[in-house]
Design a protein around this motif. Structure first.
Motif, PDB file in Angstrom:
ATOM      1  N   PRO A  54      64.297  30.149  58.882  1.00  0.00           N
ATOM      2  CA  PRO A  54      65.207  31.105  58.221  1.00  0.00           C
ATOM      3  C   PRO A  54      64.457  32.164  57.416  1.00  0.00           C
ATOM      4  O   PRO A  54      65.011  33.209  57.077  1.00  0.00           O
ATOM      5  N   LEU A  55      63.188  31.920  57.132  1.00  0.00           N
ATOM      6  CA  LEU A  55      62.407  32.914  56.391  1.00  0.00           C
ATOM      7  C   LEU A  55      61.912  34.031  57.298  1.00  0.00           C
ATOM      8  O   LEU A  55      61.453  35.069  56.850  1.00  0.00           O
ATOM      9  N   GLU A  56      62.029  33.759  58.615  1.00  0.00           N
ATOM     10  CA  GLU A  56      61.579  34.767  59.561  1.00  0.00           C
ATOM     11  C   GLU A  56      62.750  35.668  59.948  1.00  0.00           C
ATOM     12  O   GLU A  56      63.905  35.360  59.674  1.00  0.00           O
ATOM     13  N   SER A  57      62.414  36.771  60.635  1.00  0.00           N
ATOM     14  CA  SER A  57      63.440  37.718  60.998  1.00  0.00           C
ATOM     15  C   SER A  57      63.037  38.393  62.298  1.00  0.00           C
ATOM     16  O   SER A  57      61.866  38.420  62.669  1.00  0.00           O
ATOM     17  N   SER A  58      64.030  38.955  63.012  1.00  0.00           N
ATOM     18  CA  SER A  58      63.675  39.682  64.223  1.00  0.00           C
ATOM     19  C   SER A  58      63.183  41.082  63.841  1.00  0.00           C
ATOM     20  O   SER A  58      62.627  41.798  64.644  1.00  0.00           O
ATOM     21  N   ASP A  59      63.402  41.479  62.601  1.00  0.00           N
ATOM     22  CA  ASP A  59      62.965  42.806  62.124  1.00  0.00           C
ATOM     23  C   ASP A  59      62.227  42.609  60.802  1.00  0.00           C
ATOM     24  O   ASP A  59      62.717  42.997  59.741  1.00  0.00           O
ATOM     25  N   PRO A  60      61.046  41.974  60.840  1.00  0.00           N
ATOM     26  CA  PRO A  60      60.413  41.521  59.598  1.00  0.00           C
ATOM     27  C   PRO A  60      59.989  42.640  58.654  1.00  0.00           C
ATOM     28  O   PRO A  60      59.898  42.422  57.459  1.00  0.00           O
ATOM     29  N   ILE A  61      59.727  43.842  59.162  1.00  0.00           N
ATOM     30  CA  ILE A  61      59.269  44.882  58.239  1.00  0.00           C
ATOM     31  C   ILE A  61      60.383  45.855  57.872  1.00  0.00           C
ATOM     32  O   ILE A  61      60.157  46.850  57.200  1.00  0.00           O
ATOM     33  N   GLY A  62      61.595  45.534  58.330  1.00  0.00           N
ATOM     34  CA  GLY A  62      62.746  46.335  57.902  1.00  0.00           C
ATOM     35  C   GLY A  62      62.813  47.719  58.515  1.00  0.00           C
ATOM     36  O   GLY A  62      63.270  48.673  57.886  1.00  0.00           O
ATOM     37  N   ASP A  63      62.397  47.852  59.785  1.00  0.00           N
ATOM     38  CA  ASP A  63      62.512  49.147  60.471  1.00  0.00           C
ATOM     39  C   ASP A  63      63.934  49.683  60.403  1.00  0.00           C
ATOM     40  O   ASP A  63      64.158  50.868  60.157  1.00  0.00           O
ATOM     41  N   ARG A  64      64.908  48.778  60.634  1.00  0.00           N
ATOM     42  CA  ARG A  64      66.302  49.225  60.751  1.00  0.00           C
ATOM     43  C   ARG A  64      66.787  49.896  59.476  1.00  0.00           C
ATOM     44  O   ARG A  64      67.531  50.865  59.499  1.00  0.00           O
ATOM     45  N   GLN A  65      66.313  49.354  58.359  1.00  0.00           N
ATOM     46  CA  GLN A  65      66.701  49.862  57.057  1.00  0.00           C
ATOM     47  C   GLN A  65      66.230  51.316  56.835  1.00  0.00           C
ATOM     48  O   GLN A  65      66.823  52.057  56.075  1.00  0.00           O
ATOM     49  N   TYR A  66      65.170  51.705  57.517  1.00  0.00           N
ATOM     50  CA  TYR A  66      64.608  53.047  57.331  1.00  0.00           C
ATOM     51  C   TYR A  66      64.826  53.944  58.542  1.00  0.00           C
ATOM     52  O   TYR A  66      64.214  54.996  58.656  1.00  0.00           O
ATOM     53  N   GLU A  67      65.714  53.510  59.456  1.00  0.00           N
ATOM     54  CA  GLU A  67      65.987  54.311  60.650  1.00  0.00           C
ATOM     55  C   GLU A  67      66.938  55.433  60.243  1.00  0.00           C
ATOM     56  O   GLU A  67      68.094  55.190  59.926  1.00  0.00           O
ATOM     57  N   VAL A  68      66.431  56.671  60.208  1.00  0.00           N
ATOM     58  CA  VAL A  68      67.226  57.782  59.678  1.00  0.00           C
ATOM     59  C   VAL A  68      68.049  58.486  60.742  1.00  0.00           C
ATOM     60  O   VAL A  68      69.109  59.035  60.460  1.00  0.00           O
ATOM     61  N   THR A  69      67.541  58.518  61.967  1.00  0.00           N
ATOM     62  CA  THR A  69      68.347  58.915  63.122  1.00  0.00           C
ATOM     63  C   THR A  69      67.964  57.888  64.183  1.00  0.00           C
ATOM     64  O   THR A  69      66.951  57.210  64.020  1.00  0.00           O
ATOM     65  N   PRO A  70      68.749  57.755  65.262  1.00  0.00           N
ATOM     66  CA  PRO A  70      68.395  56.706  66.219  1.00  0.00           C
ATOM     67  C   PRO A  70      66.934  56.810  66.659  1.00  0.00           C
ATOM     68  O   PRO A  70      66.496  57.852  67.142  1.00  0.00           O
ATOM     69  N   ARG A  71      66.164  55.749  66.382  1.00  0.00           N
ATOM     70  CA  ARG A  71      64.764  55.611  66.790  1.00  0.00           C
ATOM     71  C   ARG A  71      63.772  56.443  65.994  1.00  0.00           C
ATOM     72  O   ARG A  71      62.606  56.542  66.371  1.00  0.00           O
ATOM     73  N   LEU A  72      64.199  57.024  64.894  1.00  0.00           N
ATOM     74  CA  LEU A  72      63.262  57.703  64.000  1.00  0.00           C
ATOM     75  C   LEU A  72      63.233  56.901  62.700  1.00  0.00           C
ATOM     76  O   LEU A  72      64.270  56.754  62.036  1.00  0.00           O
ATOM     77  N   VAL A  73      62.063  56.365  62.360  1.00  0.00           N
ATOM     78  CA  VAL A  73      61.926  55.504  61.180  1.00  0.00           C
ATOM     79  C   VAL A  73      61.119  56.258  60.126  1.00  0.00           C
ATOM     80  O   VAL A  73      59.958  56.607  60.347  1.00  0.00           O
ATOM     81  N   HIS A  74      61.766  56.546  58.992  1.00  0.00           N
ATOM     82  CA  HIS A  74      61.091  57.290  57.924  1.00  0.00           C
ATOM     83  C   HIS A  74      61.010  56.389  56.688  1.00  0.00           C
ATOM     84  O   HIS A  74      61.962  56.295  55.922  1.00  0.00           O
ATOM     85  N   HIS A  75      59.881  55.750  56.537  1.00  0.00           N
ATOM     86  CA  HIS A  75      59.696  54.776  55.466  1.00  0.00           C
ATOM     87  C   HIS A  75      58.753  55.327  54.396  1.00  0.00           C
ATOM     88  O   HIS A  75      59.001  55.202  53.208  1.00  0.00           O
ATOM     89  N   TYR A  76      57.659  55.920  54.839  1.00  0.00           N
ATOM     90  CA  TYR A  76      56.648  56.453  53.911  1.00  0.00           C
ATOM     91  C   TYR A  76      56.800  57.964  53.858  1.00  0.00           C
ATOM     92  O   TYR A  76      57.027  58.599  54.890  1.00  0.00           O
ATOM     93  N   ARG A  77      56.679  58.515  52.663  1.00  0.00           N
ATOM     94  CA  ARG A  77      57.048  59.900  52.419  1.00  0.00           C
ATOM     95  C   ARG A  77      56.550  60.922  53.450  1.00  0.00           C
ATOM     96  O   ARG A  77      57.338  61.672  54.002  1.00  0.00           O
ATOM     97  N   ASP A  78      55.253  60.919  53.737  1.00  0.00           N
ATOM     98  CA  ASP A  78      54.731  62.003  54.578  1.00  0.00           C
ATOM     99  C   ASP A  78      54.594  61.635  56.054  1.00  0.00           C
ATOM    100  O   ASP A  78      54.057  62.408  56.822  1.00  0.00           O
ATOM    101  N   ARG A  79      55.052  60.430  56.421  1.00  0.00           N
ATOM    102  CA  ARG A  79      54.904  59.981  57.808  1.00  0.00           C
ATOM    103  C   ARG A  79      56.232  59.476  58.344  1.00  0.00           C
ATOM    104  O   ARG A  79      56.960  58.795  57.644  1.00  0.00           O
ATOM    105  N   ALA A  80      56.508  59.784  59.612  1.00  0.00           N
ATOM    106  CA  ALA A  80      57.697  59.210  60.254  1.00  0.00           C
ATOM    107  C   ALA A  80      57.296  58.683  61.620  1.00  0.00           C
ATOM    108  O   ALA A  80      56.345  59.179  62.229  1.00  0.00           O
ATOM    109  N   LEU A  81      58.014  57.648  62.049  1.00  0.00           N
ATOM    110  CA  LEU A  81      57.641  56.962  63.283  1.00  0.00           C
ATOM    111  C   LEU A  81      58.763  57.072  64.310  1.00  0.00           C
ATOM    112  O   LEU A  81      59.933  56.889  63.974  1.00  0.00           O
TER     113      LEU A  81
END
Ligand SMILES: *Cc1c(COP(=O)(O)O)cnc(C)c1O
Ligand code: SF4
Length: 332
Positions: A54-81
Motif C-alpha cells: 500500500p505504500l507503493e503507487s502506480s504513479d510514485p512521483i506524482g506526474d498526474r498531479q503536475y500534468e497541466v495539459t494532457p501529457r505535459l508535466v510541469h513540476h519544476y519552474r523552468d522545465r517541463a516534460l
C-alpha cells in the motif's frame, strides 16, 4: 520492427507493464535468469512484481498531479516534460512511469501538442523541454524533429531528449539522426545505463555520434538490487561512462512504483556506496544520489537533504524546506 513483438502479461493493473526486449539487449545477458543476471533482471518479468504494498503507487512521483495539459508535466519552474510516446524498445521491469508506459496511450496527438504549445506560450518561465515517455525515439526521425521544430516556434527551448536507445537499441542512433539533431542545438541527450555490461562497442558508437553532433550526453542510473548494488559494479559503470564522454548525472533511489520492492536498496546502503565511490572516483564520474519524494515531493539529493532516520521512515527536506517522509519498512 522491434516494437511489434511486445506481449502484454496479465497481472495486477497497477503493476501491468508490457513484456518486450530488443534482440540486441537480450543478447547482452549471459543467461535469462533474472535472479542472477543483471541484464535479464531488467527485462524479464518476475513473480515478485505481483507483490505490491500500500505504500507503493502506480504513479510514485506524482506526474498526474503536475500534468497541466494532457501529457505535459510541469513540476519544476523552468522545465517541463512531454510524454511523447508510451512505447519503449525494451520495457524495464523497474520502470517508475508504469501508469503510462506501454498502456496504449500511443503517440502524442496533434491536438495535445497544440494544447501543450498554448500552455508553454503562456509560461515564459519554462526554458527547457524534456522529451520523455516511454521513449521519444520510438518516433521516427521525421515525426520527432517536427515535434521539436513546433516547440521551437514557441520559444528557443533547450531540448532534453530522454532515451534508453543507446543502451537497448544502439542501431536506432544513425548518422542521419545525429545530423538532424545537430541542426537543432542546444539539445542534450540523457540516457539510462545501469550496468557496465551495457557499455558495448555499439553503445560507444551511438554515443560518439551524439557527442560529435554537439549534444552533450548524461546518464541517469537507478540503484537496483541484484543489478548494481555493489561498489565494484557502480565504479565500473561510472568509469566506463566518463571515458566515453558521458556525465554520470543521477543515481536514483528506486521509486516506490508498484511491484518493484524486490529491486529496492535501503537508503543507508546507497549512502554507504556513495561514500566508497567518493574515495575511488573523480568528481566528474560521481553522480548525485537522489530520490524523487513520494506524492509529488520532488527530486532531492539524498546526502544533502536527509534530516534524520526514524524506525519506519526517513525524513528529508524538500526544495521548499518542508519535511517529507520516505517509508522505510518496505525494504527487505
Ligand atoms: C526529473 C524531472 C525533471 C528534470 O529534473 P532535473 O533535476 O533537471 O533532471 C523535469 N520534470 C519532471 C516532471 C521530472 O520528473
Ligand atoms: S526505457 Fe524508461 S520509460 Fe521505458 S520502460 Fe525503461 S524506464 Fe520505463
Amino acid at each position: 520492427m522491434y516494437d511489434d513483438d511486445d506481449v502484454l502479461i496479465g497481472v495486477d493493473p497497477a503493476t501491468r507493464l508490457p513484456y518486450g526486449v530488443s534482440r540486441y539487449y537480450a543478447s547482452l545477458a549471459e543467461h535469462d535468469d533474472p535472479d542472477s543476471d543483471p541484464i535479464a533482471a531488467q527485462y524479464a518479468p518476475r513473480e515478485a512484481e505481483g507483490d505490491t504494498s500500500p505504500l507503493e503507487s502506480s504513479d510514485p512521483i506524482g506526474d498526474r498531479q503536475y500534468e497541466v495539459t494532457p501529457r505535459l508535466v510541469h513540476h519544476y519552474r523552468d522545465r517541463a516534460l512531454i510524454l511523447v510516446n508510451d512505447r519503449c524498445a525494451t520495457y524495464c521491469r523497474h520502470c517508475f512511469r508504469r501508469h503510462f508506459t506501454g498502456h496504449g496511450a500511443g503517440r502524442l496527438s496533434a491536438g495535445e501538442l497544440e494544447k501543450a504549445c498554448c500552455y508553454l506560450s503562456d509560461h515564459p518561465e519554462v526554458r527547457e523541454i524534456l522529451l520523455s515517455g516511454g521513449d521519444p525515439l520510438m518516433h521516427g526521425d521525421e515525426e520527432l524533429f517536427a515535434l521539436i521544430d513546433r516547440l521551437r516556434t514557441v520559444r528557443d527551448f533547450l531540448i532534453r531528449v530522454c532515451t534508453r536507445m543507446p543502451v537497448v537499441l544502439p542501431s536506432r542512433i544513425t548518422e542521419s539522426f545525429a545530423q538532424s539533431l545537430s541542426y537543432r542545438l542546444p539539445a542534450w541527450v540523457v540516457i539510462h545505463a545501469n550496468h557496465p555490461r551495457e557499455i558495448t562497442g555499439e553503445f560507444e558508437r551511438a554515443v560518439a555520434l551524439l557527442l560529435r553532433a554537439g549534444a552533450p550526453v548524461a546518464n541517469q542510473a537507478v540503484l537496483l538490487r541484484g543489478v548494481n548494488d555493489d561498489a565494484e559494479t557502480l565504479e565500473a559503470l561510472f568509469r566506463g561512462l566518463q571515458r566515453n564522454g558521458i556525465r554520470p548525472y543521477y543515481l536514483f533511489q528506486g521509486d516506490l512504483a508498484s511491484g518493484t520492492a524486490h529491486f529496492r536498496v535501503p537508503i543507508e546502503r546507497g549512502i554507504e556506496l556513495m561514500r566508497t565511490l567518493r574515495r575511488r572516483l573523480s568528481g566528474l564520474a560521481l553522480p548525485t544520489y537522489a530520490v524523487d519524494l513520494p506524492a509529488g515531493g520532488g527530486k532531492v539529493p539524498i546526502e544533502a537533504n536527509l534530516v534524520r532516520t526514524e524506525s519506519d521512515r526517513y525524513i528529508f527536506r524538500d526544495a521548499n524546506g518542508a519535511e517529507r517522509s520516505y517509508p522505510r519498512e518496505i525494504e527487505r
